[in-house]
Design an enzyme around this catalytic site. Sequence first.
Site, PDB file in Angstrom:
ATOM      1  N   GLU A  80       0.819  -1.207   0.000  1.00 57.09           N
ATOM      2  CA  GLU A  80       0.000   0.000   0.000  1.00 57.09           C
ATOM      3  C   GLU A  80       0.857   1.262   0.000  1.00 57.09           C
ATOM      4  O   GLU A  80       1.834   1.367   0.736  1.00 57.09           O
ATOM      5  CB  GLU A  80      -0.935   0.012   1.212  1.00 57.09           C
ATOM      6  N   CYS A 146      -7.626  -2.276   8.445  1.00 53.80           N
ATOM      7  CA  CYS A 146      -6.280  -2.262   7.857  1.00 53.80           C
ATOM      8  C   CYS A 146      -5.814  -0.832   7.597  1.00 53.80           C
ATOM      9  O   CYS A 146      -4.752  -0.411   8.065  1.00 53.80           O
ATOM     10  CB  CYS A 146      -6.263  -3.067   6.558  1.00 53.80           C
ATOM     11  N   HIS A 170      -0.906  -6.101   1.926  1.00 58.18           N
ATOM     12  CA  HIS A 170      -2.148  -6.862   1.895  1.00 58.18           C
ATOM     13  C   HIS A 170      -1.923  -8.214   1.223  1.00 58.18           C
ATOM     14  O   HIS A 170      -1.217  -8.304   0.211  1.00 58.18           O
ATOM     15  CB  HIS A 170      -3.229  -6.091   1.133  1.00 58.18           C
TER      16      HIS A 170
END
Length: 222
Positions: A80, A146, A170
């Site tokens: 991310e 998250c 992830h």
Amino acid sequence: MSKVLVTGFGPYGVTPVNPAQLTAEELDGRTIAGATVISRIVPNTFFESIAAAQQAIAEIEPALVIMLGEYPGRSMITVERLAQNVNDCGRYGLADCAGRVLVGEPTDPAGPVAYHATVPVRAMVLAMRKAGVPADVSDAAGTFVCNHLMYGVLHHLAQKGLPVRAGWIHLPCLPSVAALDHNLGVPSMSVQTAVAGVTAGIEAAIRQSADIREPIPSRLQI
């Protein structure tokens, strides 16, 4: 020897086994690029997850924090780029493990809109691919716990001025979870493959603080 804190979540919603927990536990105690990995499983709940991670950072004093979570529907490991200051799990039909549902609420009303990960995102993705693990860059960590934890940890490190880099990875669902009736057709990845990918990503993050400049091919649009 420097230390790497790896966090994971346990089961939540209709996910009976979380790949983030199994991957974090598998990595615990390993040495990667000269650094010791110490894993912690944090509550899959708003705010308590941040508090648990803050406590682990204070106790372990890591040079690097890598947080793991599951993103059902994604076929690759995704690193991310951004964490947003917004929580909106009602749209997923999900509550956290304390039964809490947040709809459009900020993690910190006084905090910035978003934080960039402080790990070399593209370099980590490239290292995973070179290790034979499908991976891509993601610009959207969702609006569930998250994203919440990623934002909370980056905000904490920034507010405290701690020289600690942090990022989020992830993972796809586990094959056993993808085999459940309500998940048929959902992409999956074994723990062994996830561990190989995360290991390659951590090694890249340890070996270089600045990201690579050249673009890498991408198929994920979020």
